[in-house]
Each structure stands twice: as C-alpha cells, then as structure tokens.
Design an enzyme around this catalytic site. Structure first.
Site, short mmCIF file in Angstrom:
data_model
loop_
_atom_site.label_atom_id
_atom_site.label_comp_id
_atom_site.label_asym_id
_atom_site.label_seq_id
_atom_site.Cartn_x
_atom_site.Cartn_y
_atom_site.Cartn_z
N LYS A 53 59.60 -52.07 -6.51
CA LYS A 53 59.39 -51.02 -7.17
C LYS A 53 58.53 -50.11 -6.60
CE LYS A 53 60.76 -53.92 -11.05
NZ LYS A 53 60.66 -54.75 -12.06
N GLN A 97 56.01 -57.01 -15.42
CA GLN A 97 57.10 -57.72 -14.90
C GLN A 97 57.05 -59.15 -15.62
OE1 GLN A 97 58.66 -56.65 -11.91
NE2 GLN A 97 60.05 -58.57 -12.38
N ASP A 120 61.29 -49.86 -18.95
CA ASP A 120 62.26 -51.16 -18.96
C ASP A 120 63.51 -50.84 -20.01
OD1 ASP A 120 62.59 -52.89 -16.90
OD2 ASP A 120 60.86 -54.04 -17.58
#
Ligand code: NDP
Length: 284
Positions: A53, A97, A120
């Site tokens: 990322k 995460q 997300d």
C-alpha cells in the site's frame, strides 16, 4: 479457444497512471491526498500488504504514513489513534489493517473511523450507502473486480452473474455491485447444493471461497468471464487461486491469474478511494 488472461497488473498500472496525473493536478491546487495505515502486531502477511500500500501511494504521489503498534495495544488506545486521525485535516483516508489481535473488536475499530475517511469501505454507513446506491467509498476488492470485468468490454447488464462466496468483504458486495450494473445475480455459498448447476449457467463467474482449485472446467460455461479472487498458499509454498487455471482457461473467454489478477486491483482501488476522499473533503 483459450481464454484471454486478464492481467490485473496491467489494468492496475493504467488506472494508477491516471491517478498519478489527477494527484499532480490536485497538488497544483494545494491538495495532497494523504493515507494513514495503522498496523497492529507482527503478522508477516499484514506487514507485506502494508508495504504494498505504501509503495502504491508513492507511485501515484499520495502522502502515506504507517503507524505501527505492538500486539499488546488496547482497543481504547487504537480508538484514540483513530479519533486523532479523524480530526487531522491532512489525513484523508484511514485504513486499519485487518486482522486485528483477538482482544480488539474489529467492528468497534471499523465503526470508529469517520465514514468520509473510510477508504476500505467497511463502515456500516459506507455499506448502507452502497446498498441503497448512494455515492460512497466502495470496498476495494469488489470494486476492483467490477473494474476488471468492465475492462474486458463485456456488457454486464442483462448477463447472468454467479458469485461463489458471501463474505462481507468480497462475496456480498461483489454480488450487490453486479446487480447495480444490471446483471441477474445468483449467490452461492458453502451450503449451496449442486453448485455446478448454478455455475454452468454463469456468463460471469466470480469465485471468492478461499478453497484452492475448487472450480474446474466442468463448472464453467464455455465463453464465460471468470474472476478468481481466491489467494491460497498451498503446501509447496506456491500461491494459487480458487480456480484450476490451466483447465478453466481452455473454456473461459477471460480469466484472471493468481497472483497478478484481482490482487493488484485491490490496492489500486484503495489509492482511488483516497483521492476521492481527499477531493470530497476539500469540496472538489
Ligand atoms: P471467507 O472465508 O470470509 O468467505 C468464503 C466464502 O466462501 C464463504 O461465504 C463460504 O460460504 C464460501 N465457501 C467456502 N467453501 C465453499 C464451497 N466449497 N462451496 C461454495 N462456497 C464456499 O473469505 P473472503 O471472502 O474473505 O475471501 C475469499 C478469498 O478471497 C480468500 O482466498 C482470500 O484470501 C481472497 N481475498 C483476496 C483479496 C485480493 O485482494 N485478491 C482480498 C480479499 C480476499 P459460507 O458463507 O457458507 O461459509
């Protein structure tokens, strides 16, 4: 005829090139999109995803920051970090995460992120907006799947799409987005009886089960577009999908490889969401 291999890497590279241009323009207007990723614990796979990322952000010019916390971090501490990031005007996207250590509730953490920074797309408000068709930040893997199908030039409207898997992060949103693209959608899962009867009727088949090589050519309608979301490490250490690539490529019209198919699209959609979030927060 052998399937055309849908190289997610190439599609992702072209979207990233477009994003890099857009970020460049935004910077000229004084806006640098910023993403903060919070990583708790030392899971090697999570560390590797986070590095990917960070690299993706650098490639398109997004400012990125990684906050590393040890596995003993409490839920309250993590919520505190997110609340600060929610208030920080230079942070446009926040990603925690997953998975988190067992003592931290993922639901509580996802809900702590302000929906405008939920890159997300997992916050219940983002999910609700997606369900009712409002403009929102879409979850990255499902969005990447739709983009890949579109890049084949396949008209989704009116097609029969079958999705195997009904998780909140992949199967359910993929099915919903396909329906919004006017496909007729069938969702299958571990309790589906006679799976093959459904899959054989699919013009578009999306497989997201996490079961290595469970789909063979006997499941696939000749000429179908097959998207393999699965990422499975088998005993030899090799990464494989949920689809038997070699035999399904004999019957499908398009097929994604693993690795190099859906995976690169997921990070790219995260970068896209960060840019969208930055623009929305700046009123652009
Ligand atoms: P989950 O384990 O949460 O869900 C798997 C789904 O598959 C469930 O709905 C399950 O049904 C269904 N399923 C399992 N076995 C069968 C079977 N034999 N027949 C039919 N359906 C079955 O996984 P995720 O959705 O999180 O992920 C799926 C795969 O995609 C994994 O390999 C994961 O690593 C990969 N992935 C890849 C990403 C990428 O960027 N490339 C991103 C996210 C995930 P039931 O609900 O009944 O249990």
């Amino acid at each position: 005829m052998a399937a055309t291999i849908l190289q997610g890497k190439e599609v992702a590279a072209s979207i990233r090139a477009e994003l890099a241009e857009e970020v460049n323009e935004l910077k000229k207007q004084g806006l640098t999109p910023g993403l903060t990723v919070v990583l708790v614990g030392d899971d090697p796979a999570s560390h590797s995803y986070v590095r990917g990322k960070e690299k993706g952000c650098a490639e398109v010019g997004i400012r990125s920051e990684i906050i590393l916390k040890d596995a003993a971090t409490t839920e309250a501490e993590l919520v505190g970090i997110i609340e600060e990031l929610n208030q920080n005007p230079n942070v446009h996207g926040i990603l925690v995460q997953l998975p988190l250590p067992a003592h931290i509730s993922e639901t509580a953490i996802i809900e702590a992120i302000h929906p405008s920074k939920d890159v997300d797309g997992f916050h219940p408000i983002s999910v609700g907006n997606m369900v009712i068709g409002n403009k929102t930040l879409l979850p990255c893997t499902p969005h990447g799947v739709i983009e890949l199908i579109k890049r084949t030039g396949t008209e989704i409207a009116g097609k029969h799409a079958v999705v195997i898997g009904r998780s909140n992060i992949v199967g359910k949103p993929v099915a919903l987005l396909l329906q919004q693209e006017n496909a007729t959608v069938t969702m299958c899962h571990s309790r589906t009886q006679n799976l093959q009867e459904f899959t054989q009727k699919a013009d578009i088949l999306v497989v997201a089960t996490g079961k290595p090589h469970m789909i063979g050519k006997e499941h696939v309608k000749p000429g179908a577009v097959v998207i393999d979301v699965g990422v499975n490490r088998i005993e030899s250490g090799k990464l494989v999908g949920d689809v038997k690539f070699d035999e399904v490529q004999e019957v499908a019209s398009y097929l994604t490889p693993v690795p190099g198919g859906v995976g690169p699209m997921t990070i790219t959609m995260l970068l896209k969401n960060t840019v969208l979030a930055a623009k929305a927060q700046a009123g652009l």
